[in-house]
Design a protein around this motif. Structure first.
Motif, PDB file in Angstrom:
ATOM      1  N   VAL A  49       0.230  -5.887  14.285  1.00  0.00           N
ATOM      2  CA  VAL A  49       0.587  -5.206  13.040  1.00  0.00           C
ATOM      3  C   VAL A  49       1.775  -5.940  12.439  1.00  0.00           C
ATOM      4  O   VAL A  49       2.790  -6.134  13.104  1.00  0.00           O
ATOM      5  CB  VAL A  49       0.924  -3.722  13.288  1.00  0.00           C
ATOM      6  CG1 VAL A  49       1.302  -3.043  11.979  1.00  0.00           C
ATOM      7  CG2 VAL A  49      -0.241  -3.002  13.948  1.00  0.00           C
ATOM      8  N   GLY A  50       1.611  -6.363  11.186  1.00  0.00           N
ATOM      9  CA  GLY A  50       2.669  -7.097  10.501  1.00  0.00           C
ATOM     10  C   GLY A  50       3.219  -6.315   9.329  1.00  0.00           C
ATOM     11  O   GLY A  50       2.520  -5.491   8.728  1.00  0.00           O
ATOM     12  N   CYS A  51       4.471  -6.586   8.998  1.00  0.00           N
ATOM     13  CA  CYS A  51       5.141  -5.913   7.900  1.00  0.00           C
ATOM     14  C   CYS A  51       5.974  -6.939   7.136  1.00  0.00           C
ATOM     15  O   CYS A  51       6.713  -7.709   7.743  1.00  0.00           O
ATOM     16  CB  CYS A  51       6.025  -4.793   8.441  1.00  0.00           C
ATOM     17  SG  CYS A  51       6.921  -3.909   7.174  1.00  0.00           S
ATOM     18  N   VAL A  52       5.820  -6.956   5.827  1.00  0.00           N
ATOM     19  CA  VAL A  52       6.605  -7.837   4.962  1.00  0.00           C
ATOM     20  C   VAL A  52       7.200  -7.004   3.833  1.00  0.00           C
ATOM     21  O   VAL A  52       6.691  -5.927   3.510  1.00  0.00           O
ATOM     22  CB  VAL A  52       5.749  -8.986   4.367  1.00  0.00           C
ATOM     23  CG1 VAL A  52       5.196  -9.881   5.449  1.00  0.00           C
ATOM     24  CG2 VAL A  52       4.634  -8.445   3.502  1.00  0.00           C
ATOM     25  N   PRO A  53       8.278  -7.475   3.206  1.00  0.00           N
ATOM     26  CA  PRO A  53       8.823  -6.753   2.056  1.00  0.00           C
ATOM     27  C   PRO A  53       7.791  -6.694   0.930  1.00  0.00           C
ATOM     28  O   PRO A  53       7.074  -7.666   0.668  1.00  0.00           O
ATOM     29  CB  PRO A  53      10.030  -7.584   1.634  1.00  0.00           C
ATOM     30  CG  PRO A  53      10.386  -8.380   2.839  1.00  0.00           C
ATOM     31  CD  PRO A  53       9.105  -8.626   3.558  1.00  0.00           C
ATOM     32  N   GLY A  54       7.698  -5.550   0.278  1.00  0.00           N
ATOM     33  CA  GLY A  54       6.763  -5.390  -0.828  1.00  0.00           C
ATOM     34  C   GLY A  54       7.261  -6.041  -2.101  1.00  0.00           C
ATOM     35  O   GLY A  54       8.432  -6.403  -2.224  1.00  0.00           O
ATOM     36  N   GLU A  55       6.370  -6.178  -3.041  1.00  0.00           N
ATOM     37  CA  GLU A  55       6.731  -6.794  -4.319  1.00  0.00           C
ATOM     38  C   GLU A  55       7.576  -5.849  -5.162  1.00  0.00           C
ATOM     39  O   GLU A  55       8.400  -6.289  -5.955  1.00  0.00           O
ATOM     40  CB  GLU A  55       5.462  -7.199  -5.063  1.00  0.00           C
ATOM     41  CG  GLU A  55       4.584  -8.075  -4.207  1.00  0.00           C
ATOM     42  CD  GLU A  55       3.877  -9.137  -4.982  1.00  0.00           C
ATOM     43  OE1 GLU A  55       4.054  -9.217  -6.188  1.00  0.00           O
ATOM     44  OE2 GLU A  55       3.147  -9.895  -4.345  1.00  0.00           O
ATOM     45  N   GLU A  56       7.369  -4.551  -5.009  1.00  0.00           N
ATOM     46  CA  GLU A  56       8.163  -3.566  -5.727  1.00  0.00           C
ATOM     47  C   GLU A  56       9.421  -3.263  -4.920  1.00  0.00           C
ATOM     48  O   GLU A  56       9.426  -3.375  -3.706  1.00  0.00           O
ATOM     49  CB  GLU A  56       7.354  -2.291  -5.932  1.00  0.00           C
ATOM     50  CG  GLU A  56       6.075  -2.520  -6.716  1.00  0.00           C
ATOM     51  CD  GLU A  56       5.119  -1.351  -6.617  1.00  0.00           C
ATOM     52  OE1 GLU A  56       5.532  -0.272  -6.149  1.00  0.00           O
ATOM     53  OE2 GLU A  56       3.966  -1.526  -6.996  1.00  0.00           O
ATOM     54  N   GLU A  57      10.467  -2.856  -5.603  1.00  0.00           N
ATOM     55  CA  GLU A  57      11.730  -2.532  -4.932  1.00  0.00           C
ATOM     56  C   GLU A  57      11.529  -1.394  -3.938  1.00  0.00           C
ATOM     57  O   GLU A  57      10.845  -0.420  -4.225  1.00  0.00           O
ATOM     58  CB  GLU A  57      12.777  -2.144  -5.985  1.00  0.00           C
ATOM     59  CG  GLU A  57      14.162  -1.948  -5.429  1.00  0.00           C
ATOM     60  CD  GLU A  57      14.773  -3.218  -4.861  1.00  0.00           C
ATOM     61  OE1 GLU A  57      15.605  -3.102  -3.943  1.00  0.00           O
ATOM     62  OE2 GLU A  57      14.437  -4.320  -5.320  1.00  0.00           O
ATOM     63  N   ASN A  58      12.122  -1.518  -2.777  1.00  0.00           N
ATOM     64  CA  ASN A  58      12.093  -0.489  -1.725  1.00  0.00           C
ATOM     65  C   ASN A  58      10.692  -0.160  -1.224  1.00  0.00           C
ATOM     66  O   ASN A  58      10.376   0.987  -0.938  1.00  0.00           O
ATOM     67  CB  ASN A  58      12.805   0.784  -2.179  1.00  0.00           C
ATOM     68  CG  ASN A  58      14.279   0.553  -2.380  1.00  0.00           C
ATOM     69  OD1 ASN A  58      14.896  -0.217  -1.649  1.00  0.00           O
ATOM     70  ND2 ASN A  58      14.844   1.182  -3.381  1.00  0.00           N
ATOM     71  N   ARG A  81       4.041   0.981   1.768  1.00  0.00           N
ATOM     72  CA  ARG A  81       4.796   2.164   2.177  1.00  0.00           C
ATOM     73  C   ARG A  81       6.211   2.063   1.643  1.00  0.00           C
ATOM     74  O   ARG A  81       6.742   0.972   1.464  1.00  0.00           O
ATOM     75  CB  ARG A  81       4.817   2.245   3.700  1.00  0.00           C
ATOM     76  CG  ARG A  81       3.421   2.372   4.264  1.00  0.00           C
ATOM     77  CD  ARG A  81       3.439   2.640   5.739  1.00  0.00           C
ATOM     78  NE  ARG A  81       2.070   2.840   6.178  1.00  0.00           N
ATOM     79  CZ  ARG A  81       1.487   2.160   7.128  1.00  0.00           C
ATOM     80  NH1 ARG A  81       2.141   1.238   7.766  1.00  0.00           N
ATOM     81  NH2 ARG A  81       0.245   2.409   7.466  1.00  0.00           N
ATOM     82  N   PRO A  82       6.847   3.218   1.409  1.00  0.00           N
ATOM     83  CA  PRO A  82       8.242   3.165   0.952  1.00  0.00           C
ATOM     84  C   PRO A  82       9.156   2.630   2.041  1.00  0.00           C
ATOM     85  O   PRO A  82       8.925   2.848   3.228  1.00  0.00           O
ATOM     86  CB  PRO A  82       8.577   4.619   0.617  1.00  0.00           C
ATOM     87  CG  PRO A  82       7.564   5.427   1.336  1.00  0.00           C
ATOM     88  CD  PRO A  82       6.349   4.573   1.512  1.00  0.00           C
ATOM     89  N   PHE A  83      10.161   1.904   1.648  1.00  0.00           N
ATOM     90  CA  PHE A  83      11.152   1.360   2.567  1.00  0.00           C
ATOM     91  C   PHE A  83      12.381   2.244   2.441  1.00  0.00           C
ATOM     92  O   PHE A  83      13.173   2.101   1.523  1.00  0.00           O
ATOM     93  CB  PHE A  83      11.478  -0.089   2.188  1.00  0.00           C
ATOM     94  CG  PHE A  83      12.349  -0.792   3.172  1.00  0.00           C
ATOM     95  CD1 PHE A  83      11.807  -1.391   4.281  1.00  0.00           C
ATOM     96  CD2 PHE A  83      13.722  -0.851   2.994  1.00  0.00           C
ATOM     97  CE1 PHE A  83      12.604  -2.059   5.193  1.00  0.00           C
ATOM     98  CE2 PHE A  83      14.532  -1.498   3.894  1.00  0.00           C
ATOM     99  CZ  PHE A  83      13.969  -2.106   4.997  1.00  0.00           C
ATOM    100  N   ALA A  84      12.527   3.185   3.346  1.00  0.00           N
ATOM    101  CA  ALA A  84      13.615   4.155   3.241  1.00  0.00           C
ATOM    102  C   ALA A  84      14.400   4.209   4.544  1.00  0.00           C
ATOM    103  O   ALA A  84      13.869   3.942   5.613  1.00  0.00           O
ATOM    104  CB  ALA A  84      13.058   5.530   2.920  1.00  0.00           C
ATOM    105  N   GLY A  85      15.647   4.538   4.449  1.00  0.00           N
ATOM    106  CA  GLY A  85      16.459   4.757   5.634  1.00  0.00           C
ATOM    107  C   GLY A  85      17.296   3.579   6.080  1.00  0.00           C
ATOM    108  O   GLY A  85      18.254   3.756   6.807  1.00  0.00           O
ATOM    109  N   GLN A 133       7.381  -1.772   1.435  1.00  0.00           N
ATOM    110  CA  GLN A 133       6.984  -2.739   2.449  1.00  0.00           C
ATOM    111  C   GLN A 133       5.465  -2.732   2.548  1.00  0.00           C
ATOM    112  O   GLN A 133       4.836  -1.715   2.328  1.00  0.00           O
ATOM    113  CB  GLN A 133       7.623  -2.393   3.785  1.00  0.00           C
ATOM    114  CG  GLN A 133       7.295  -1.005   4.285  1.00  0.00           C
ATOM    115  CD  GLN A 133       8.089  -0.633   5.511  1.00  0.00           C
ATOM    116  OE1 GLN A 133       8.679  -1.474   6.146  1.00  0.00           O
ATOM    117  NE2 GLN A 133       8.092   0.632   5.844  1.00  0.00           N
ATOM    118  N   GLU A 134       4.901  -3.898   2.844  1.00  0.00           N
ATOM    119  CA  GLU A 134       3.462  -4.012   3.019  1.00  0.00           C
ATOM    120  C   GLU A 134       3.171  -4.154   4.504  1.00  0.00           C
ATOM    121  O   GLU A 134       3.785  -4.976   5.189  1.00  0.00           O
ATOM    122  CB  GLU A 134       2.924  -5.216   2.261  1.00  0.00           C
ATOM    123  CG  GLU A 134       3.058  -5.075   0.756  1.00  0.00           C
ATOM    124  CD  GLU A 134       2.492  -6.269   0.022  1.00  0.00           C
ATOM    125  OE1 GLU A 134       1.534  -6.904   0.525  1.00  0.00           O
ATOM    126  OE2 GLU A 134       3.017  -6.568  -1.062  1.00  0.00           O
TER     127      GLU A 134
END
Length: 95
Positions: A39-48, A16-20, A50-51
């Motif tokens: 439910v877990g969330c980590v930074p995605g490999e692409e800029e901005n 998902r996009p990391f916005a805001g 999240q996984e």
């Protein structure tokens, strides 16, 4: 079996996009812990990005979360939980 204990959405993952908000800790993760799923969330490999991934609440699921965090280079975790469901997750991740 109650509706709550059905595990229909376990294993669902997505990017998902990391916005805001801006990233303050690029190696941090977040967990939302419930009685039947985590439910877990980590930074995605692409800029901005999240996984986000959904896990169950059993010991084998805790091991899967730990493996996912290690693979993603996570060094700190923020937990959100109702009740005492956070305790086994905290103890597993601390060990």
């Amino acid at each position: 079996m109650s509706k709550l204990s059905k595990r229909d959405n376990i294993g669902i993952s997505g990017k998902r996009p990391f916005a805001g908000m801006s990233k303050m800790r690029p190696h941090a993760a977040g967990l939302d812990i419930g009685a039947h799923e985590i439910v877990g969330c980590v930074p995605g490999e692409e800029e901005n990005t999240q996984e986000v991934q959904t896990f169950g609440a059993y010991t084998s699921d805790l091991a899967a979360i730990g493996g996912w965090f290690r693979a993603k280079g996570v060094t700190s975790v923020a937990l959100e939980s109702t009740g005492v469901y956070w305790i086994p997750v905290f103890e597993y991740l601390e060990s």
